[in-house]
Design a protein around this motif. Sequence first.
Motif, PDB file in Angstrom:
ATOM      1  N   GLY A  98       0.851  -1.193   0.000  1.00 37.31           N
ATOM      2  CA  GLY A  98       0.000   0.000   0.000  1.00 37.31           C
ATOM      3  C   GLY A  98       0.880   1.233   0.000  1.00 37.31           C
ATOM      4  O   GLY A  98       1.441   1.596   1.040  1.00 37.31           O
ATOM      5  N   GLY A 135       0.144   4.499  -0.621  1.00 37.65           N
ATOM      6  CA  GLY A 135      -0.652   5.727  -0.662  1.00 37.65           C
ATOM      7  C   GLY A 135       0.084   6.787   0.146  1.00 37.65           C
ATOM      8  O   GLY A 135       1.304   6.725   0.306  1.00 37.65           O
ATOM      9  N   SER A 153      -1.671  -2.107  -5.646  1.00 39.16           N
ATOM     10  CA  SER A 153      -2.562  -2.728  -6.629  1.00 39.16           C
ATOM     11  C   SER A 153      -3.044  -1.718  -7.670  1.00 39.16           C
ATOM     12  O   SER A 153      -3.716  -2.085  -8.635  1.00 39.16           O
ATOM     13  CB  SER A 153      -3.774  -3.345  -5.911  1.00 39.16           C
ATOM     14  N   ASP A 154      -2.689  -0.470  -7.485  1.00 41.85           N
ATOM     15  CA  ASP A 154      -3.154   0.584  -8.394  1.00 41.85           C
ATOM     16  C   ASP A 154      -2.263   0.649  -9.642  1.00 41.85           C
ATOM     17  O   ASP A 154      -1.068   0.955  -9.543  1.00 41.85           O
ATOM     18  CB  ASP A 154      -3.118   1.921  -7.640  1.00 41.85           C
ATOM     19  N   LYS A 182       0.133   3.381 -10.120  1.00 39.99           N
ATOM     20  CA  LYS A 182       1.318   3.501  -9.266  1.00 39.99           C
ATOM     21  C   LYS A 182       2.386   2.463  -9.608  1.00 39.99           C
ATOM     22  O   LYS A 182       3.585   2.685  -9.392  1.00 39.99           O
ATOM     23  CB  LYS A 182       0.911   3.351  -7.790  1.00 39.99           C
ATOM     24  N   TYR A 237       1.032  -5.652  -6.559  1.00 36.83           N
ATOM     25  CA  TYR A 237       0.684  -6.510  -5.427  1.00 36.83           C
ATOM     26  C   TYR A 237      -0.009  -7.770  -5.935  1.00 36.83           C
ATOM     27  O   TYR A 237      -0.904  -7.709  -6.759  1.00 36.83           O
ATOM     28  CB  TYR A 237      -0.252  -5.788  -4.460  1.00 36.83           C
ATOM     29  N   VAL A 258      -5.656  -8.747   2.617  1.00 40.39           N
ATOM     30  CA  VAL A 258      -4.206  -8.630   2.437  1.00 40.39           C
ATOM     31  C   VAL A 258      -3.489  -9.390   3.555  1.00 40.39           C
ATOM     32  O   VAL A 258      -2.521 -10.125   3.324  1.00 40.39           O
ATOM     33  CB  VAL A 258      -3.771  -7.147   2.422  1.00 40.39           C
ATOM     34  N   PRO A 297      -7.181   0.736  10.145  1.00 38.58           N
ATOM     35  CA  PRO A 297      -8.033   0.727  11.345  1.00 38.58           C
ATOM     36  C   PRO A 297      -9.067  -0.405  11.291  1.00 38.58           C
ATOM     37  O   PRO A 297     -10.262  -0.160  11.157  1.00 38.58           O
ATOM     38  CB  PRO A 297      -8.710   2.103  11.309  1.00 38.58           C
ATOM     39  N   LEU A 328      -2.953   5.356  15.766  1.00 39.18           N
ATOM     40  CA  LEU A 328      -2.531   6.719  16.096  1.00 39.18           C
ATOM     41  C   LEU A 328      -3.488   7.388  17.068  1.00 39.18           C
ATOM     42  O   LEU A 328      -3.105   8.278  17.817  1.00 39.18           O
ATOM     43  CB  LEU A 328      -2.413   7.572  14.830  1.00 39.18           C
ATOM     44  N   TYR A 331      -6.006  11.762   6.917  1.00 42.49           N
ATOM     45  CA  TYR A 331      -6.479  10.573   7.634  1.00 42.49           C
ATOM     46  C   TYR A 331      -7.867  10.798   8.231  1.00 42.49           C
ATOM     47  O   TYR A 331      -8.048  11.633   9.109  1.00 42.49           O
ATOM     48  CB  TYR A 331      -5.478  10.204   8.726  1.00 42.49           C
TER      49      TYR A 331
HETATM   50  N1  LIG Z   1      -2.878   8.616   6.600  1.00 42.94           N
HETATM   51  C1  LIG Z   1      -2.578   8.443   7.876  1.00 42.94           C
HETATM   52  O1  LIG Z   1      -1.985   9.254   8.574  1.00 42.94           O
HETATM   53  C2  LIG Z   1      -2.999   7.192   8.505  1.00 42.94           C
HETATM   54  C3  LIG Z   1      -2.841   7.085   9.883  1.00 42.94           C
HETATM   55  C4  LIG Z   1      -3.221   5.924  10.469  1.00 42.94           C
HETATM   56  C5  LIG Z   1      -3.745   4.914   9.732  1.00 42.94           C
HETATM   57  N2  LIG Z   1      -3.902   5.053   8.404  1.00 42.94           N
HETATM   58  C6  LIG Z   1      -4.455   3.943   7.655  1.00 42.94           C
HETATM   59  O2  LIG Z   1      -3.442   3.507   6.753  1.00 42.94           O
HETATM   60  C7  LIG Z   1      -4.046   3.075   5.538  1.00 42.94           C
HETATM   61  C8  LIG Z   1      -3.470   3.860   4.368  1.00 42.94           C
HETATM   62  O3  LIG Z   1      -3.785   5.230   4.532  1.00 42.94           O
HETATM   63  P1  LIG Z   1      -3.501   6.250   3.354  1.00 42.94           P
HETATM   64  O4  LIG Z   1      -3.875   7.582   3.876  1.00 42.94           O
HETATM   65  O5  LIG Z   1      -2.134   6.031   2.826  1.00 42.94           O
HETATM   66  O6  LIG Z   1      -4.550   5.752   2.262  1.00 42.94           O
HETATM   67  P2  LIG Z   1      -4.430   5.833   0.667  1.00 42.94           P
HETATM   68  O7  LIG Z   1      -5.798   5.603   0.177  1.00 42.94           O
HETATM   69  O8  LIG Z   1      -3.708   7.084   0.291  1.00 42.94           O
HETATM   70  O9  LIG Z   1      -3.467   4.619   0.278  1.00 42.94           O
HETATM   71  C9  LIG Z   1      -3.883   3.290   0.196  1.00 42.94           C
HETATM   72  C10 LIG Z   1      -3.021   2.602  -0.861  1.00 42.94           C
HETATM   73  O10 LIG Z   1      -3.260   1.205  -0.786  1.00 42.94           O
HETATM   74  C11 LIG Z   1      -3.357   0.713  -2.107  1.00 42.94           C
HETATM   75  N3  LIG Z   1      -4.110  -0.531  -2.088  1.00 42.94           N
HETATM   76  C12 LIG Z   1      -5.439  -0.713  -1.982  1.00 42.94           C
HETATM   77  N4  LIG Z   1      -5.737  -2.008  -1.966  1.00 42.94           N
HETATM   78  C13 LIG Z   1      -4.574  -2.676  -2.079  1.00 42.94           C
HETATM   79  C14 LIG Z   1      -4.243  -4.038  -2.132  1.00 42.94           C
HETATM   80  N5  LIG Z   1      -5.155  -5.009  -2.055  1.00 42.94           N
HETATM   81  N6  LIG Z   1      -2.945  -4.383  -2.240  1.00 42.94           N
HETATM   82  C15 LIG Z   1      -1.999  -3.424  -2.317  1.00 42.94           C
HETATM   83  N7  LIG Z   1      -2.249  -2.119  -2.275  1.00 42.94           N
HETATM   84  C16 LIG Z   1      -3.523  -1.744  -2.153  1.00 42.94           C
HETATM   85  C17 LIG Z   1      -4.022   1.834  -2.893  1.00 42.94           C
HETATM   86  O11 LIG Z   1      -3.809   1.699  -4.276  1.00 42.94           O
HETATM   87  C18 LIG Z   1      -3.348   3.051  -2.292  1.00 42.94           C
HETATM   88  O12 LIG Z   1      -2.133   3.362  -2.954  1.00 42.94           O
HETATM   89  C19 LIG Z   1      -5.546   3.247   5.706  1.00 42.94           C
HETATM   90  O13 LIG Z   1      -6.088   2.040   6.189  1.00 42.94           O
HETATM   91  C20 LIG Z   1      -5.641   4.307   6.802  1.00 42.94           C
HETATM   92  O14 LIG Z   1      -6.849   4.222   7.516  1.00 42.94           O
HETATM   93  C21 LIG Z   1      -3.526   6.140   7.767  1.00 42.94           C
END
Ligand SMILES: NC(=O)c1ccc[n+]([C@@H]2O[C@H](COP(=O)([O-])OP(=O)(O)OC[C@H]3O[C@@H](n4cnc5c(N)ncnc54)[C@H](O)[C@@H]3O)[C@@H](O)[C@H]2O)c1
Lengths: 209, 209
Positions: A86, A88, A113-114, A117, A130, A159, A176, A192, B97
Amino acid sequence: KISNATIRRLSIYLRQLEEIIDEKIETVSSAEIAKMSAIKDTQVRKDLSFFGSFGVRGRGYSAKELAEKLKIILGLNKEWKAVLIGVGSLGKALSGYKGFAKHNINFIAVLDSDPAKIGAHIGDKVIERYSAAALKECCEKSGAQIAVIAVPASEAKKVCEEVIQAGFKGIVNFAPVRLHLPEEIALYSVDLAISFEHITFKLNRNSDE
Amino acid sequence: KISNATIRRLSIYLRQLEEIIDEKIETVSSAEIAKMSAIKDTQVRKDLSFFGSFGVRGRGYSAKELAEKLKIILGLNKEWKAVLIGVGSLGKALSGYKGFAKHNINFIAVLDSDPAKIGAHIGDKVIERYSAAALKECCEKSGAQIAVIAVPASEAKKVCEEVIQAGFKGIVNFAPVRLHLPEEIALYSVDLAISFEHITFKLNRNSDE
Ligand SMILES: NC(=O)c1ccc[n+]([C@@H]2O[C@H](COP(=O)([O-])OP(=O)(O)OC[C@H]3O[C@@H](n4cnc5c(N)ncnc54)[C@H](O)[C@@H]3O)[C@@H](O)[C@H]2O)c1
Ligand SMILES: NC(=O)c1ccc[n+]([C@@H]2O[C@H](COP(=O)([O-])OP(=O)(O)OC[C@H]3O[C@@H](n4cnc5c(N)ncnc54)[C@H](O)[C@@H]3O)[C@@H](O)[C@H]2O)c1
């Protein structure tokens, strides 16, 4: 079975000891470690003796020796290969974080998986597609032991299952979701919100006084 | 003074209770909370009675009432305004987030010192120029209580001092620096390495058996 609370205390002791060592202090008592860590003296001594560290009566512990011992117990004297799943916002931040290398954690692959990317560069790595097969290859061929999950909550459970099927024994999860995994899998879910609750608890308490 | 370890336990109890409530279970005993949380039963009862929660002898606690009580203690029944300082990789992830809103934490401003970033949009917010004056305005005019620090380690100490001077009483710090702040400031330093140490501790231990 050692609880997460116990492991966390060991991590905290190590950090306090590193601070003491930086200040060129050589010996430390359990009472001092207790005070610095905000943990009861009886608990500190119980933890340290459980893990085989016996201070010298009347002298305390050698800060350096105790720190080295804790590093070994926490696995910090070894190299660890991790896979990031992941890429993101959060994954991007994690992949660029220099702090992991300091703890001998090295991402050997970053998967997403995107299609937009896949193939893109992030730092010095290329984002790979992925798949359960890609995971297996990372685990079996490249020897990765830890999977870091930074995918959306809706994807995390699936996953996670595929990560375990691929042979990973350690998972750090940022999504989460509640994961209930087999006992032999080392799982840590980073929440967090717990960090913020430490603050809102205190601010709330202070406002009540 | 309540230790971080105690606050963390309260957060953990709350999460276990929320899981129980989701499963439509109405009553729970301290022994069950202890088992789910991997915390000693004596500790659970000590914590809950300290915070004024007395179970019904022979019946246990009402899961919903206990969860509500813990939310109040943890300040989760209030709205909290936060300021994000440092909109790099990590800051960008934090600002996006959705999980923070669930905990009533709302970023009312995002600040950075990089001219290339100031004025840019991130989500629905505009990145504003970081300055001691901007901090003061967020705290005094907008009522922000919590500062989230996501700047490089070399900047964190100075930013921290300016945050306190501006009147903030709560800080969540992500920079890998040791901060020694006045007692009345609620500080939590997020150390992701501790999360990984939970895993390497267990993987290390399993490999020794
Ligand atoms: N952003 C934060 O500060 C933060 C803090 C705590 C928890 N989280 C958690 O972390 C996770 C990611 O957050 P984010 O803000 O980066 O989200 P995001 O949507 O920006 O990134 C998610 C990434 O995961 C990829 N993805 C989706 N399904 C997938 C799969 N099956 N295999 C591989 N890759 C896959 C997507 O293409 C994307 O690039 C979320 O669950 C979020 O709740 C984020
Ligand atoms: N990336 C991670 O996953 C991660 C994990 C844990 C801790 N951290 C820590 O969090 C911090 C941020 O990490 P990052 O990867 O986002 O770094 P980054 O370099 O991408 O971002 C830092 C940002 O802070 C800004 N900044 C610098 N000085 C400032 C100041 N005085 N006032 C306001 N803004 C200022 C910079 O312009 C930049 O936008 C670092 O201390 C890092 O060690 C990062």
